[in-house]
Design an enzyme around this catalytic site. Structure first.
Site, PDB file in Angstrom:
ATOM      1  N   ASP A  58     -10.921   8.497  -7.226  1.00  0.00           N
ATOM      2  CA  ASP A  58     -11.204   8.776  -5.822  1.00  0.00           C
ATOM      3  C   ASP A  58     -11.239   7.453  -5.055  1.00  0.00           C
ATOM      4  O   ASP A  58     -11.347   6.377  -5.666  1.00  0.00           O
ATOM      5  CB  ASP A  58     -12.537   9.519  -5.718  1.00  0.00           C
ATOM      6  N   ASP A  60     -12.977   6.785  -1.312  1.00  0.00           N
ATOM      7  CA  ASP A  60     -14.254   6.538  -0.628  1.00  0.00           C
ATOM      8  C   ASP A  60     -15.433   6.802  -1.554  1.00  0.00           C
ATOM      9  O   ASP A  60     -15.531   7.864  -2.174  1.00  0.00           O
ATOM     10  CB  ASP A  60     -14.372   7.432   0.607  1.00  0.00           C
ATOM     11  N   ASP A 238     -17.045  10.677  -6.539  1.00  0.00           N
ATOM     12  CA  ASP A 238     -18.433  10.740  -6.078  1.00  0.00           C
ATOM     13  C   ASP A 238     -18.753  11.996  -5.298  1.00  0.00           C
ATOM     14  O   ASP A 238     -19.923  12.320  -5.073  1.00  0.00           O
ATOM     15  CB  ASP A 238     -18.710   9.533  -5.172  1.00  0.00           C
TER      16      ASP A 238
END
Length: 291
Positions: A58, A60, A238
């Protein structure tokens, strides 16, 4: 009210409170038990010995910290160089899997020989290839955009981000209490709209996004895994949207949740800094001198 107080007296209230505290302690112990530490079985040695690997990362909150403005979360030179090293190993297949739009991902990672997955899987680009899009219905998009603009006006500091197949309302830069209150109101309105339109509502880290049904990161990752298998699969994310990835991975994969929260991932790390340390270790394990 008197009847309620008769049933729910101070003793029962105290029992409930202590029970919730016990539950919080148990959850913390469970998460600490899943925390990835040095010396775990999924070590750089295991990575180095695998003849073929898939890495799904991922952006961000995983490779870079969150930024108040979406465009401010660009990868730094050190991160780009590390991804180049990982991608240069012929045993590695690397994909950046993000909710970002394809133009930003192209700007940030377009020159790297990696797979790019944009807008949660709506668009996919093979290494240095052309973008391929999904056939989706967007009849809801104008109505959702108008709604998001209304909430933007009612919440100073918020931001509306329009993508090709999705629309997002960010409130990271808004006053904390106001942003949270408006986000609850917005989700209620979207839930009512969803009865008439064919879309899904995704709540991320201080962002609410509307996207077409059937589009998610997990589906895009599974297509890549089906097309090319690997002896080791590593996925790090996240957000709630990354849970879709963790669910579709082979049972022996290494999945890592950034943040100490409950997850389908096998392991947790506290922050994106720990992710960078781990990836640097993997990059070193793949270097010709270290291998």
């Amino acid at each position: 009210m008197q009847q309620r107080l008769t049933r729910y007296d101070v003793v029962r209230w105290a029992d409930d409170l202590l029970g919730q505290l016990d539950g919080a302690v148990a959850l913390r112990r469970q998460l600490l038990g899943k925390r990835l530490r040095r010396g775990a079985s999924d070590s750089p040695r295991t990575f180095s010995n695998a003849p073929r690997r898939w890495l799904f990362l991922d952006h961000d909150g995983t490779l870079v910290p969150f930024a108040k403005q979406p465009g401010d979360a660009a990868p730094g030179e050190a991160l780009i160089r590390m991804i180049e090293r990982l991608a240069a190993d012929p045993r590695n297949r690397l994909a950046i899997v993000s909710g970002r739009d394809r133009d930003l991902l192209q700007e940030w990672y377009g020159k790297l020989p990696v797979h790019l997955i944009a807008e949660h899987g709506a668009f996919v680009r093979t290494p240095l290839g052309e973008w391929q899009g999904s056939d989706v219905r967007l009849e809801w998009k104008e109505a959702v955009l108008i709604l998001f603009q209304q909430f933007h006006d009612r919440c100073p500091g918020s931001l509306v981000e329009e993508k090709a197949t999705a629309t997002a309302w960010h409130y990271r830069a808004a006053p904390t209490e106001l942003g949270f209150m408006r986000s609850r109101e917005l989700i209620n309105v979207l839930n009512d709209m969803a009865r008439s339109y064919d879309f899904q509502i995704i709540e991320g880290n201080k962002v609410i996004e509307v996207r077409p049904m059937g589009i998610n990161k997990g589906a895009a990752v599974k297509r890549l895994l089906d097309a090319e298998t690997a002896q080791m699969v590593l996925a790090i994310g996240d957000d709630r949207t990354d849970e879709d990835i963790f669910k579709v991975l082979p049972i022996d994969s290494v999945s890592i949740k950034v943040g100490m929260a409950a997850s389908f991932a096998r392991y947790n790390v506290r922050s994106h800094e720990e992710v960078l340390v781990l990836l640097e270790t993997f990059a070193a394990a793949g270097d010709p001198v270290a291998a």
